[in-house]
Design a protein around this motif. Structure first.
Motif, PDB file in Angstrom:
ATOM      1  N   TYR A  27      -3.672   0.203  -3.302  1.00  0.00           N
ATOM      2  CA  TYR A  27      -3.441  -1.128  -2.755  1.00  0.00           C
ATOM      3  C   TYR A  27      -3.147  -2.084  -3.910  1.00  0.00           C
ATOM      4  O   TYR A  27      -3.977  -2.267  -4.798  1.00  0.00           O
ATOM      5  CB  TYR A  27      -4.670  -1.637  -2.010  1.00  0.00           C
ATOM      6  CG  TYR A  27      -5.222  -0.721  -0.954  1.00  0.00           C
ATOM      7  CD1 TYR A  27      -4.825  -0.827   0.384  1.00  0.00           C
ATOM      8  CD2 TYR A  27      -6.162   0.259  -1.271  1.00  0.00           C
ATOM      9  CE1 TYR A  27      -5.344  -0.003   1.359  1.00  0.00           C
ATOM     10  CE2 TYR A  27      -6.678   1.095  -0.302  1.00  0.00           C
ATOM     11  CZ  TYR A  27      -6.266   0.963   1.006  1.00  0.00           C
ATOM     12  OH  TYR A  27      -6.781   1.790   1.971  1.00  0.00           O
ATOM     13  N   THR A  78       0.837  -1.196   0.000  1.00  0.00           N
ATOM     14  CA  THR A  78       0.000   0.000   0.000  1.00  0.00           C
ATOM     15  C   THR A  78       0.875   1.251   0.000  1.00  0.00           C
ATOM     16  O   THR A  78       1.946   1.286   0.606  1.00  0.00           O
ATOM     17  CB  THR A  78      -0.931   0.042   1.227  1.00  0.00           C
ATOM     18  OG1 THR A  78      -0.189   0.467   2.382  1.00  0.00           O
ATOM     19  CG2 THR A  78      -1.552  -1.311   1.493  1.00  0.00           C
ATOM     20  N   ASP A 109      -5.024   6.668  -1.700  1.00  0.00           N
ATOM     21  CA  ASP A 109      -4.552   5.340  -1.298  1.00  0.00           C
ATOM     22  C   ASP A 109      -4.481   4.436  -2.518  1.00  0.00           C
ATOM     23  O   ASP A 109      -5.346   4.482  -3.400  1.00  0.00           O
ATOM     24  CB  ASP A 109      -5.510   4.709  -0.277  1.00  0.00           C
ATOM     25  CG  ASP A 109      -5.424   5.352   1.082  1.00  0.00           C
ATOM     26  OD1 ASP A 109      -4.614   4.900   1.893  1.00  0.00           O
ATOM     27  OD2 ASP A 109      -6.171   6.324   1.327  1.00  0.00           O
TER      28      ASP A 109
END
Length: 697
Positions: free
Chosen positions: A435, A409, A433
């Motif tokens: 991931y 991440t 973000d």
């Protein structure tokens, strides 16, 4: 288990470390709560709502802080008990989810994030287990709605952050012991003091046990929290912590319904196997450097390591058969989680004139391995009472590795607060973000994949002071939740992106008469899109396209009625419904859930707490109300509403010694905390009392 027996030795070590602190103590600290220990703490900064120096009164978001003094005065022995006395947070925990809440129309560990000192252990298979008890924590902070751009991806319902007690060079020492109903025993020690010429340390240790108020309900819990801080140079500070926690919660998965309702006769029964296992072990290590690079500029780097091991060996499903007068048991489920997370946060904070800015970069790697005995076969039948619980080993299915994921991440965040004038404060923030998940099927050579998920959360808010003690605020914010736990995403869900949520919120906060009264009120509207639904043309296919709306009102207040009396209360009204959701029905058809309320979401929840102080005595009583909830999105079966009455009586024997009697569920209400399928509910504790003694020096 054998390992838990090491915890008393750790507590002894903490006690020995604290001896030096006690010997150096130059004064005695009274345990009477000051005015700052009560109320809504609007004068405090809330680090969960903002990483900038903004008081809760001026923060343009719905935030709440519970102090350790308030938690102790109410006799709350778990983080869950304390959190669910805040506005709009209700308990939906089960042995599978560990710790779980509902807030603002959204439920579960994907929508409500749990943090410790601002650090989040990512959720695997929807399970969160840490932190569980309040010992060693200074405050518990709650931020409602998708308002955080500095902690996680902006979870839609709420963020809960347990903030540790910090090391101090000024020496202090505390010991707590308790005994109570359900054969409960608990003890805790805490110590802080000087470490060398420039540093300080803190040690907190805790251990407890009980019988869970039921057959074979033995539960154990223990932890050791250690931390230190020291100056490496005049402008460089090193901080570190090392923690270990073990839990063996009650091995209880619910009580079967009798004729569709709760049965008093089965209240103390436990239908799990005699050799059932439920165990969580959590380890954590953190090292942090803070560098005062220039006046007004602080650069910090925080490196953290988490390790979680969780084991389940349980018979989890029960159904009462009234014709045969037996309980049929099924789902012999064995699961193990092995999770390791290494994370680093690099952050810069600047304060100059009317402006404050914080910017950061977070990176983490998480290894998650899931082992189970799928397809979870096995069945047995027992009498409703007086039965042999049998063994979990009756399952016909082998226990073997299932899958593993490696997740990388990255997150970047920026938050700015600009004070336009003495009355107007404007805040803005953004977070991105990313991931990347690599999935490996450990049972077949097929089904492996790599996927990347992205999320961007933003917040824009403003607060306007009507006078020095009253603020109006408004904000718009966005957030996202995973459609399933990111660490345990499967091939079928790998093509789905994160859900999107948008919130509009407005409110008012005030402090009256020099702190004699504090109050807040908020209105919000949240829309969440891209929920998993079914293809309208093929019920066997899952697609993104579902949506949910949640809107509501929240009020809270703390008022000193007279010199000796204080009343605190809150009320939350939530109207949550699916705008679009298809679920598979029988015969390959779809069933629309549009207009239905999501599972485990009450329309109304409230808390009321009344306290009276007279000399060395403090007496208090509190009501908790949770409205009717549905056990599924179908809205065909309800969990009844409930009200519980708690009380506590505290006596300051000396300036540094307090004895407290905590009374729980005084009316002995038989109620369900949450459902575990359609045929069984998890029950709340019966009426009981606990006596604690607390020494502080």
């Amino acid at each position: 288990m054998k390992q838990i027996s090491r915890l008393p030795f750790a507590a002894t070590i903490a006690l020995l470390c604290a001896h030096g602190a006690y010997a150096q103590a130059s004064h005695i600290v009274t345990i009477r709560a000051s005015a700052g220990d009560e109320g809504l703490a609007l004068d405090r900064a809330n680090s969960t709502g903002s990483r900038l120096d903004i008081s809760t009164l001026e923060l343009p978001a719905s935030a709440e802080t519970i102090t350790a003094a308030t938690i102790a005065a109410r006799g709350d022995l778990s983080v869950k008990d304390a959190v669910t006395r805040t506005t709009g947070l209700t308990d939906s925990s089960s042995p599978g989810s560990g710790i779980s809440y509902s807030a603002r129309g959204f439920n579960g560990n994907g929508s409500i994030a749990l943090l410790e000192n601002g650090q989040r252990l990512l959720v695997g298979s929807s399970t969160a287990t840490y932190p569980s008890d309040p010992w060693g924590y200074e405050t518990i902070e709650v931020l409602r709605g998708p308002g955080s751009v500095v902690h996680g991806s902006g979870t839609t319902g709420a963020i809960i952050n347990a903030v540790r007690k910090a090391p101090r060079r000024e020496s202090s020492f505390e010991v707590m012991g308790g005994i109570g109903g359900g054969q409960a025993l608990r003890a805790g020690v805490g110590a802080t003091g000087a470490l060398g010429e420039q540093g300080a340390f803190r040690v907190d240790a805790y251990a407890g046990r009980s019988d869970g108020f039921m057959e074979r309900g033995e539960a154990r819990h223990g932890k050791v929290l250690t931390s230190m801080t020291t100056k490496l140079a005049p402008n460089v500070t090193l901080s570190a912590q090392l923690d270990h926690a073990e839990q063996e919660p009650v091995r209880y998965f619910g009580t079967p319904l009798v004729n569709g309702g709760l049965s008093e006769a089965l209240r103390d029964e436990n239908y799990n196997a005699g050799d059932a296992v439920l165990r969580y072990v959590d380890d954590k290590a953190v090292a942090r450097l803070d560098w005062q690079a220039a006046p007004g500029l602080v650069v910090s780097n925080e490196l953290a390591y988490f390790k979680a091991r969780r084991d389940w060996r349980n018979i989890e499903s029960y159904a009462y058969d009234p014709v045969r007068n037996v309980v049929d048991r099924s789902d012999y489920i064995g699961i193990r989680h092995d999770q390791e997370q290494t994370a680093n946060r690099l952050e810069a904070r600047y304060k100059g004139g009317a402006n404050q800015i914080v910017a950061g970069w977070e990176v983490s790697t998480i290894n998650f391995r899931h082992t189970n005995n799928s397809p979870y076969g096995g069945s047995s039948t027992v009498a409703p009472t007086g039965f042999d619980p049998g063994s979990f080993n009756a399952t016909p299915d082998a226990f073997r590795p299932n899958f593993a994921t490696d997740t990388l991440t990255h997150a970047f965040y920026l938050e700015d607060a600009y004070r336009v004038n003495e009355r107007l404060l404007i805040t803005a923030g953004a977070r991105h973000d990313r991931y990347k998940v690599d999935y490996q099927n450990l049972r077949a050579v097929t089904g492996n994949f790599t996927t990347t998920l992205r999320s961007t959360a933003v917040r824009l808010g403003a607060s306007w002071k009507l006078d020095p003690n009253t603020s109006l605020y408004g904000q718009v914010s966005t957030g996202s939740d995973p459609v399933t736990s990111i660490l345990s995403i499967n091939l079928a869900n790998s093509r789905f992106k994160l859900t999107d949520a948008r919130q509009v919120e407005a409110g008012v906060k005030g402090v009256l008469a020099g702190g004699a009264a504090e109050w807040t009120a908020a209105l919000y509207h949240i829309e969440k899109d891209d929920i998993i639904t079914r293809d309208p043309n093929n019920a066997a296919i899952s697609v993104l396209g579902g949506s949910q709306t949640s809107q509501g009102a929240e009020v809270s207040a703390s008022v000193r009625l007279a010199q000796a009396w204080r009343v605190e209360g809150n009320l939350a009204y939530t109207k949550a419904e699916f705008d679009e959701l298809l679920e598979a029905g029988g015969g390959g058809s779809n069933i629309s859930r549009a207009g239905n309320r999501p599972a485990d979401v009450p329309k109304l929840s409230s808390n009321l707490w009344l306290t009276h102080r007279a000399g060395d005595w403090r007496t208090s009583a509190g009501l908790r109300y949770v409205g009717e909830r549905f056990i599924s999105n179908a809205n065909t079966q309800t969990l009844p509403s409930y009200t519980t009455l708690d009380a506590s009586i505290g006596w300051n024997v000396k300036r540094n010694v307090q004895v407290q009697l905590n009374l729980r569920n005084l009316t002995d209400r038989l109620y369900a905390i949450t459902g575990y399928g359609a045929s069984q509910y998890l029950l709340g504790d019966e009426r009981h009392a606990e006596l604690t003694v607390h020494w502080r020096y």
